[in-house]
Design a protein around this motif. Structure first.
Motif, mmCIF file in Angstrom:
data_model
loop_
_atom_site.group_PDB
_atom_site.id
_atom_site.type_symbol
_atom_site.label_atom_id
_atom_site.label_comp_id
_atom_site.label_asym_id
_atom_site.label_seq_id
_atom_site.Cartn_x
_atom_site.Cartn_y
_atom_site.Cartn_z
ATOM 1 N N GLY A 115 0.793 -1.224 0.000
ATOM 2 C CA GLY A 115 0.000 0.000 0.000
ATOM 3 C C GLY A 115 0.824 1.271 0.000
ATOM 4 N N ASN A 116 2.146 1.138 -0.070
ATOM 5 C CA ASN A 116 2.969 2.351 -0.123
ATOM 6 C C ASN A 116 2.980 2.918 -1.541
ATOM 7 O OD1 ASN A 116 4.617 -0.035 -0.784
ATOM 8 N ND2 ASN A 116 6.235 1.470 -1.108
ATOM 9 N N ALA A 117 3.452 4.127 -1.679
ATOM 10 C CA ALA A 117 3.454 4.791 -2.980
ATOM 11 C C ALA A 117 4.820 5.422 -3.232
ATOM 12 C CB ALA A 117 2.364 5.859 -3.024
ATOM 13 N N PHE A 118 5.130 5.662 -4.516
ATOM 14 C CA PHE A 118 6.429 6.225 -4.869
ATOM 15 C C PHE A 118 6.279 7.461 -5.749
ATOM 16 C CE2 PHE A 118 7.601 1.833 -3.914
ATOM 17 C CZ PHE A 118 8.764 2.004 -3.184
ATOM 18 N N VAL A 119 7.049 8.487 -5.398
ATOM 19 C CA VAL A 119 7.216 9.642 -6.280
ATOM 20 C C VAL A 119 8.421 9.334 -7.166
ATOM 21 C CG1 VAL A 119 7.721 12.110 -6.440
ATOM 22 C CG2 VAL A 119 6.339 11.231 -4.532
ATOM 23 N N PRO A 120 8.256 9.266 -8.495
ATOM 24 C CA PRO A 120 9.373 8.909 -9.371
ATOM 25 C C PRO A 120 10.373 10.047 -9.541
ATOM 26 C CG PRO A 120 7.463 9.457 -10.677
ATOM 27 C CD PRO A 120 7.014 9.490 -9.250
ATOM 28 N N ARG A 121 11.529 9.713 -10.045
ATOM 29 C CA ARG A 121 12.593 10.701 -10.192
ATOM 30 C C ARG A 121 12.181 11.863 -11.091
ATOM 31 N NH1 ARG A 121 18.998 9.909 -11.951
ATOM 32 N NH2 ARG A 121 19.531 12.114 -11.663
ATOM 33 N N SER A 160 1.365 0.011 4.513
ATOM 34 C CA SER A 160 2.690 -0.487 4.843
ATOM 35 C C SER A 160 3.443 -0.773 3.549
ATOM 36 C CB SER A 160 2.594 -1.777 5.675
ATOM 37 O OG SER A 160 2.071 -2.837 4.886
ATOM 38 N N HIS A 161 4.751 -0.997 3.686
ATOM 39 C CA HIS A 161 5.572 -1.464 2.570
ATOM 40 C C HIS A 161 5.961 -2.882 2.938
ATOM 41 C CE1 HIS A 161 9.073 -0.485 -0.439
ATOM 42 N NE2 HIS A 161 8.329 -1.510 -0.801
ATOM 43 N N PRO A 162 5.336 -3.885 2.336
ATOM 44 C CA PRO A 162 5.495 -5.265 2.807
ATOM 45 C C PRO A 162 6.892 -5.826 2.561
ATOM 46 C CG PRO A 162 4.334 -5.249 0.730
ATOM 47 C CD PRO A 162 4.484 -3.812 1.142
ATOM 48 N N TRP A 163 7.120 -7.018 3.064
ATOM 49 C CA TRP A 163 8.402 -7.698 2.922
ATOM 50 C C TRP A 163 8.807 -7.778 1.445
ATOM 51 C CZ3 TRP A 163 11.204 -8.198 7.076
ATOM 52 C CH2 TRP A 163 10.604 -8.435 8.316
ATOM 53 N N HIS A 164 10.066 -7.447 1.174
ATOM 54 C CA HIS A 164 10.553 -7.495 -0.206
ATOM 55 C C HIS A 164 12.072 -7.470 -0.225
ATOM 56 C CE1 HIS A 164 10.691 -3.208 0.776
ATOM 57 N NE2 HIS A 164 11.570 -3.048 -0.210
ATOM 58 N N PHE A 165 12.632 -7.785 -1.388
ATOM 59 C CA PHE A 165 14.056 -7.615 -1.669
ATOM 60 C C PHE A 165 14.202 -6.472 -2.664
ATOM 61 C CE2 PHE A 165 13.858 -12.192 -0.611
ATOM 62 C CZ PHE A 165 14.875 -12.279 0.332
ATOM 63 N N ASP A 166 15.341 -5.793 -2.636
ATOM 64 C CA ASP A 166 15.603 -4.718 -3.596
ATOM 65 C C ASP A 166 16.197 -5.264 -4.885
ATOM 66 O OD1 ASP A 166 14.724 -2.848 -1.783
ATOM 67 O OD2 ASP A 166 16.734 -2.365 -1.040
ATOM 68 N N THR A 167 15.970 -4.539 -5.975
ATOM 69 C CA THR A 167 16.564 -4.899 -7.263
ATOM 70 C C THR A 167 18.062 -4.604 -7.258
ATOM 71 O OG1 THR A 167 14.505 -4.467 -8.434
ATOM 72 C CG2 THR A 167 16.523 -4.467 -9.744
ATOM 73 N N ASN A 168 18.432 -3.447 -6.721
ATOM 74 C CA ASN A 168 19.836 -3.055 -6.695
ATOM 75 C C ASN A 168 20.499 -3.527 -5.405
ATOM 76 O OD1 ASN A 168 17.821 -1.046 -5.973
ATOM 77 N ND2 ASN A 168 19.513 0.184 -5.211
ATOM 78 N N GLU A 169 21.791 -3.839 -5.503
ATOM 79 C CA GLU A 169 22.503 -4.415 -4.370
ATOM 80 C C GLU A 169 22.707 -3.431 -3.222
ATOM 81 O OE1 GLU A 169 24.446 -6.113 -8.165
ATOM 82 O OE2 GLU A 169 23.434 -4.280 -7.512
ATOM 83 N N TYR A 170 22.888 -2.161 -3.551
ATOM 84 C CA TYR A 170 23.300 -1.190 -2.551
ATOM 85 C C TYR A 170 22.228 -0.116 -2.432
ATOM 86 C CZ TYR A 170 27.472 -3.726 -3.794
ATOM 87 O OH TYR A 170 28.356 -4.739 -4.065
ATOM 88 N N THR A 171 21.537 -0.109 -1.312
ATOM 89 C CA THR A 171 20.446 0.830 -1.102
ATOM 90 C C THR A 171 20.871 1.911 -0.118
ATOM 91 O OG1 THR A 171 18.839 -0.934 -1.478
ATOM 92 C CG2 THR A 171 18.032 1.059 -0.402
ATOM 93 N N VAL A 172 20.607 3.143 -0.493
ATOM 94 C CA VAL A 172 20.903 4.295 0.353
ATOM 95 C C VAL A 172 19.591 5.045 0.539
ATOM 96 C CG1 VAL A 172 22.316 6.364 0.612
ATOM 97 C CG2 VAL A 172 23.196 4.414 -0.697
ATOM 98 N N SER A 173 19.211 5.307 1.771
ATOM 99 C CA SER A 173 17.919 5.950 2.003
ATOM 100 C C SER A 173 18.001 6.921 3.171
ATOM 101 C CB SER A 173 16.829 4.905 2.263
ATOM 102 O OG SER A 173 17.119 4.156 3.425
#
Length: 286
Positions: free
Chosen positions: A99-105, A156-169
């Motif tokens: 149910g989370n949402a994203f603002v794209p680049r 919520s943002h449910p359980w998941h894996f990222d596409t990219n190896e290195y996440t910075v947030s």
């Protein structure tokens, strides 16, 4: 804030001397981050953004948030199609609600603080050093390279894996309650999916594999999200939870899949179709 603002006006360069590469202070900050990452694949650089800019960071996020793509969807932890042929007991068959949402680049102003950080070569060099990489590349995806993750109350943002190896947030706005970042350090590797452990977490029997992390606005989080299952628990109260996600890769040209891009942004571009057959650096499910 002008697009030409100096990096040391944004970052607390006394503790994180990004403008002095390879200095003693730089090496100390990098060493501390590396130690955390080696231990559990995650580190948090507290008050990375100068405290006097926290309000501006929050306000800019609030201005972006209305551009987020909202659509509650049924997904799995791998963000692959739900009709993918998988064994009966595969954790990819467990359906979750996102149910989370994203603002794209392409909806983030270039003078925003998070955009200035994301494109800064000194910032990228520092992050690469923390991850013990010779260099980093901005995610080539025109939508997913830099995003604002918006979690509204009740979502919520449910359980998941990222596409990219290195996440910075970076958390830019904290909710009144809930919205806790939970993760399972190194639950899989480039060579092993470790499906039993993933299934345990998704079915609620893997508490011993899970950690919780307190995040505050202005803190910078470095995370190996491709190998650590993670989520944001349901947000409660009256305010949204906002997080800037800076997507980098150790390889140039990484672009999200058509399926995942459509899930996150409700649209795909020609770049995503062109990259549909691209080979990733590992053979893990996305």
């Amino acid at each position: 804030m002008a697009a030409t603002v100096a990096l040391d006006e944004i970052v607390d360069t006394t503790r994180f001397p990004l403008t002095e590469p390879d200095s003693a202070g730089w090496r100390a900050a990098v060493a501390a981050a590396r130690a955390d990452l080696a231990q559990d694949g995650c580190t948090v650089l507290r008050e990375f953004i100068r405290p006097d800019l926290h309000e501006r960071l929050r306000d800019q996020g609030e201005q972006m948030a209305p551009h987020a793509h909202y659509q509650v969807e049924r997904v799995n932890a791998y963000n692959i199609p739900l009709d993918t042929e998988l064994p009966e007991d595969h954790p990819g068959r467990i359906v979750l609600e996102r149910g989370n949402a994203f603002v794209p680049r392409d909806r983030i102003d270039t003078d925003a603080l998070i955009h200035q950080l994301y494109t800064s070569q000194l910032f990228q060099r520092f992050i690469a050093d923390c991850f013990e990489l010779p260099g980093l590349h901005e995610f080539a995806d025109p939508l997913a390279g830099l995003v604002l993750n918006v979690v509204a109350p009740g979502m919520s943002h449910p359980w998941h894996f990222d596409t990219n190896e290195y996440t910075v947030s970076m958390l830019t706005r904290a909710p009144e309650a809930g919205g806790v970042f939970e993760y399972c350090p190194g639950i899989r590797s480039p060579h092993a999916e470790n499906l039993d452990d993933v299934r345990a977490v998704l079915t609620g029997s893997g508490a011993g594999l899970t950690q919780q992390l307190e995040l505050r606005p202005g803190d910078l989080q470095l995370f190996q999200g491709r190998y650590s299952l993670h989520r944001v628990s349901p947000v409660s109260g009256r305010t949204q939870r906002h997080t800037a996600i800076f997507a980098y890769s150790d390889r140039p040209g990484v672009i999200g899949t058509v399926e995942r891009t459509r899930q996150l942004f409700g649209r795909v571009l020609s770049d995503h179709h062109a990259a549909a057959d691209a080979v990733r650096g590992d053979r893990l499910l996305d």
